[in-house]
Scaffold this motif. Structure first.
Motif, PDB file in Angstrom:
ATOM      1  N   LEU A  10      46.190  35.801  42.428  1.00 37.33           N
ATOM      2  CA  LEU A  10      46.190  37.222  42.768  1.00 37.33           C
ATOM      3  C   LEU A  10      45.547  37.453  44.135  1.00 37.33           C
ATOM      4  O   LEU A  10      44.732  36.649  44.601  1.00 37.33           O
ATOM      5  CB  LEU A  10      45.421  38.024  41.712  1.00 37.33           C
ATOM      6  CG  LEU A  10      46.069  38.134  40.327  1.00 37.33           C
ATOM      7  CD1 LEU A  10      45.094  38.731  39.323  1.00 37.33           C
ATOM      8  CD2 LEU A  10      47.352  38.969  40.395  1.00 37.33           C
ATOM      9  N   SER A  11      45.902  38.559  44.757  1.00 37.03           N
ATOM     10  CA  SER A  11      45.266  38.951  46.021  1.00 37.03           C
ATOM     11  C   SER A  11      44.654  40.346  45.931  1.00 37.03           C
ATOM     12  O   SER A  11      44.020  40.802  46.880  1.00 37.03           O
ATOM     13  CB  SER A  11      46.294  38.926  47.166  1.00 37.03           C
ATOM     14  OG  SER A  11      47.329  39.875  46.937  1.00 37.03           O
ATOM     15  N   ASP A  12      44.839  41.014  44.794  1.00 38.27           N
ATOM     16  CA  ASP A  12      44.343  42.390  44.618  1.00 38.27           C
ATOM     17  C   ASP A  12      43.127  42.388  43.693  1.00 38.27           C
ATOM     18  O   ASP A  12      43.253  42.221  42.477  1.00 38.27           O
ATOM     19  CB  ASP A  12      45.446  43.264  44.028  1.00 38.27           C
ATOM     20  CG  ASP A  12      45.011  44.724  43.886  1.00 38.27           C
ATOM     21  OD1 ASP A  12      43.845  45.023  44.204  1.00 38.27           O
ATOM     22  OD2 ASP A  12      45.834  45.548  43.449  1.00 38.27           O
ATOM     23  N   TYR A  13      41.963  42.578  44.278  1.00 38.21           N
ATOM     24  CA  TYR A  13      40.718  42.626  43.497  1.00 38.21           C
ATOM     25  C   TYR A  13      39.964  43.941  43.721  1.00 38.21           C
ATOM     26  O   TYR A  13      38.774  44.027  43.456  1.00 38.21           O
ATOM     27  CB  TYR A  13      39.824  41.444  43.866  1.00 38.21           C
ATOM     28  CG  TYR A  13      40.459  40.117  43.527  1.00 38.21           C
ATOM     29  CD1 TYR A  13      40.338  39.573  42.255  1.00 38.21           C
ATOM     30  CD2 TYR A  13      41.223  39.435  44.469  1.00 38.21           C
ATOM     31  CE1 TYR A  13      40.944  38.370  41.931  1.00 38.21           C
ATOM     32  CE2 TYR A  13      41.839  38.234  44.159  1.00 38.21           C
ATOM     33  CZ  TYR A  13      41.684  37.705  42.887  1.00 38.21           C
ATOM     34  OH  TYR A  13      42.294  36.512  42.568  1.00 38.21           O
ATOM     35  N   SER A  14      40.707  44.953  44.202  1.00 38.07           N
ATOM     36  CA  SER A  14      40.040  46.218  44.513  1.00 38.07           C
ATOM     37  C   SER A  14      40.730  47.447  43.921  1.00 38.07           C
ATOM     38  O   SER A  14      40.147  48.535  43.924  1.00 38.07           O
ATOM     39  CB  SER A  14      39.934  46.394  46.035  1.00 38.07           C
ATOM     40  OG  SER A  14      41.222  46.354  46.636  1.00 38.07           O
ATOM     41  N   SER A  15      41.935  47.305  43.373  1.00 38.95           N
ATOM     42  CA  SER A  15      42.668  48.460  42.850  1.00 38.95           C
ATOM     43  C   SER A  15      42.171  48.857  41.461  1.00 38.95           C
ATOM     44  O   SER A  15      41.632  48.036  40.716  1.00 38.95           O
ATOM     45  CB  SER A  15      44.162  48.168  42.788  1.00 38.95           C
ATOM     46  OG  SER A  15      44.675  47.904  44.074  1.00 38.95           O
ATOM     47  N   ASP A  16      42.396  50.123  41.119  1.00 42.52           N
ATOM     48  CA  ASP A  16      42.026  50.614  39.793  1.00 42.52           C
ATOM     49  C   ASP A  16      42.954  50.072  38.713  1.00 42.52           C
ATOM     50  O   ASP A  16      42.568  49.939  37.551  1.00 42.52           O
ATOM     51  CB  ASP A  16      42.037  52.146  39.765  1.00 42.52           C
ATOM     52  CG  ASP A  16      40.915  52.738  40.602  1.00 42.52           C
ATOM     53  OD1 ASP A  16      39.879  52.070  40.753  1.00 42.52           O
ATOM     54  OD2 ASP A  16      41.090  53.860  41.115  1.00 42.52           O
ATOM     55  N   SER A  17      44.188  49.773  39.093  1.00 44.65           N
ATOM     56  CA  SER A  17      45.150  49.207  38.140  1.00 44.65           C
ATOM     57  C   SER A  17      45.891  48.065  38.821  1.00 44.65           C
ATOM     58  O   SER A  17      46.024  48.033  40.047  1.00 44.65           O
ATOM     59  CB  SER A  17      46.142  50.273  37.663  1.00 44.65           C
ATOM     60  OG  SER A  17      46.886  50.792  38.756  1.00 44.65           O
ATOM     61  N   LEU A  18      46.357  47.133  38.016  1.00 44.52           N
ATOM     62  CA  LEU A  18      47.030  45.951  38.550  1.00 44.52           C
ATOM     63  C   LEU A  18      48.489  45.963  38.104  1.00 44.52           C
ATOM     64  O   LEU A  18      48.780  45.974  36.904  1.00 44.52           O
ATOM     65  CB  LEU A  18      46.334  44.681  38.064  1.00 44.52           C
ATOM     66  CG  LEU A  18      46.918  43.348  38.541  1.00 44.52           C
ATOM     67  CD1 LEU A  18      46.756  43.218  40.051  1.00 44.52           C
ATOM     68  CD2 LEU A  18      46.239  42.178  37.835  1.00 44.52           C
TER      69      LEU A  18
END
Length: 508
Positions: free
Chosen positions: A312-320
């Motif tokens: 993964l590269s998204d560790y900051s969004s409220d939802s994945l």
């Protein structure tokens, strides 16, 4: 938890071995019963009472060794306190009364004195190579004729002897000297210094695989994998046994014997795993574990621990959103090549370097990286590597986002992940896994400071505690593991995972 159980070889210094282990009474300001361990660099006293710390006395600081009646006496003004109350904490070195007395039980004081005196003399030699050679000679002589206790065998009159050898059992960051006895029915390992069980028993009917491994400098070694082991009649709970043999021929004999008597071990091969994975009959997680196995990586050796990718590269969004390609790391590039700007900086540095030049001064997998991730589950491992202290608070594993930013922007950090970031059940990790150090496993527990360890405070004022999770994990380490595993098994990753595999394990 008895005092005996809290002592682990992970408390030993680097390349330190236990030579003797016996009951004793330590007499200083307070008398204390426990176990005395004579090691190649230190003397350890492990008290029965859990609230008292394990004491370590280095031979370099010991003076005036002697024998008074039935006791060993020595002077030492410094002692290091380890695992007080059975908990891992930073080592505490204290000044103490200089006079110490130890009364060995069931061990002759003159024999103990002579061994300690020799180790004391060796500790004073300045040349590291000469000192190491003398220690190795002493170890070899000490274990030259280890006597295997045949009464520990299950059927001594029935079992046929195949091989007996002095070996070293390898565990993460530690080695245990002992005697291997191999028969037509069982494999036995008897530690040289005793232990909770005098002998570990491995039935050959439960062997599911074995392989040659590289350990140290081309030392003959083998790892044997077992299934369905239970802790009965000294039968070990550990399903994997990594042994370093004294001679190459003994290792070959063991391999031939396993091949002749353990038919079940022949079903595990790379080609069948590749076919099952390509057909969708094997998960990405299982296939990566098998690739690590066939490449010579092992949960028993932190320097060759199994490696898994950041997916993964998204560790900051409220939802994945796992259907969004933007949520994933680019698997066709190594970690070091994910940022073009960083890669430019690295090449510029390379061009300015004198010979020998290199792009990266670090590696995608190392013992330090594994311990970085598992410090909350196995704090003793970091204490051993860091000389009795945890790393600086700002360098500890503090958050997923922070570590992701580090491995994609720093010119000195390119570490990948480990299997624990994806395992959903204890059956997916062997007992040797760092996340199962306490004997049980729950997804994501290695990210939580369940032992209330004091890791200090960062420069921003925040206390290092549980690992900071992405907002989409909703403060649940278990939820993070589930989502990370779902990403690994997603169609997006399944179509591209072979590219990362080629980068790490090579192409045919």
């Amino acid at each position: 938890m008895a005092g005996r159980e809290r002592f682990s070889t992970i408390l030993l210094e680097e390349r330190e071995l236990i030579l003797e282990d016996f009951l004793a009474e330590y007499r200083n300001q307070q008398q204390s019963k426990g176990w005395l361990k004579i090691c190649t660099k230190n003397v350890y006293f492990d008290p029965e009472l859990l609230e008292r710390p394990v004491l370590r006395f280095p031979f370099t600081k010991i003076d005036n060794l002697g024998v008074v009646e039935n006791s060993i006496t020595f002077d030492c003004e410094m002692a290091t306190c380890l695992r007080q109350n059975g908990a891992d904490h930073e080592y505490l070195t204290l000044r103490c009364d200089s006079k110490h007395e130890v009364l060995p039980r069931f061990k002759g004081p003159r024999e103990v004195y002579e061994l300690c005196s020799r180790l004391k003399d060796i500790s004073g030699i300045r040349s590291t190579s000469e000192r190491d050679a003398l220690i190795q000679s002493l170890v070899d002589n000490h274990e030259r004729n280890p006597t295997f206790d045949v009464t520990a065998m299950r059927s001594p009159t029935v079992e046929e002897h195949v091989l007996e050898d002095k070996v070293r059992r390898i565990s993460p960051l530690s080695e245990t000297l002992g005697t291997l006895r191999l028969t037509n029915i069982n494999l036995y390992f008897m530690p040289l210094y005793g232990g909770l069980r005098p002998v570990d028993i491995y039935p050959l009917t439960r062997v599911v695989g074995w392989r040659r491994l590289e350990y140290g400098i081309n030392e003959p070694s083998i790892e044997i994998t077992f299934s369905n082991l239970k802790s009965e009649d000294n039968e070990t709970e550990h399903p994997s046994l990594m042994l370093v043999f004294s001679e190459e021929r003994h290792c070959l004999i063991a391999e031939l014997h396993l091949g002749n008597h353990c038919e079940s071990s022949r079903g595990l091969d790379l080609e069948s795993c590749e076919s099952a994975w390509a057909a969708g009959a094997m998960s990405n997680y299982e296939y990566l574990l098998r690739l690590n196995y066939f490449s010579g990586r092992s949960f028993c050796d932190l320097s060759q621990y199994p490696v898994f990718p950041w997916v993964l590269s998204d560790y900051s969004s409220d939802s994945l959103d796992l259907s969004d390609p933007g949520s994933y790391r680019e698997l066709s590039k190594s970690i070091g090549a994910l940022s073009e700007r960083r890669l430019e900086l690295v090449h510029e540095r390379y061009n300015e370097m004198p010979e020998p030049r290199f792009l990266w001064g670090t590696h995608f997998s190392s013992a330090a990286a594994v311990i970085y991730y598992l410090v909350r589950a196995v704090p003793g491992a970091m204490l051993k590597l860091q000389g009795g202290r945890f790393d600086e608070s700002d360098r500890l594993f503090n958050s997923l986002l922070g570590t992701w930013m580090s491995v994609t922007t720093s010119t000195s950090d390119v570490k990948e992940l480990i299997p624990e970031f994806f395992a959903l059940t204890d059956s997916e990790l062997p007992v040797e896994s760092g996340a199962r150090a306490n004997g049980w496993y729950h997804p994501g527990d290695f990210l939580c400071n369940l032992q209330n360890l004091d890791f200090g405070t960062r420069q921003d004022g925040g206390r290092v505690d549980n690992v900071g999770l992405p907002p989409w994990a909703h403060n649940s380490a278990e939820q993070f593991i589930k989502m990370n595993r779902a990403a690994l098994e997603s169609e997006h990753v399944s179509q591209r995972l072979h590219e990362w595999i080629d980068l790490i394990f090579g192409c045919r």
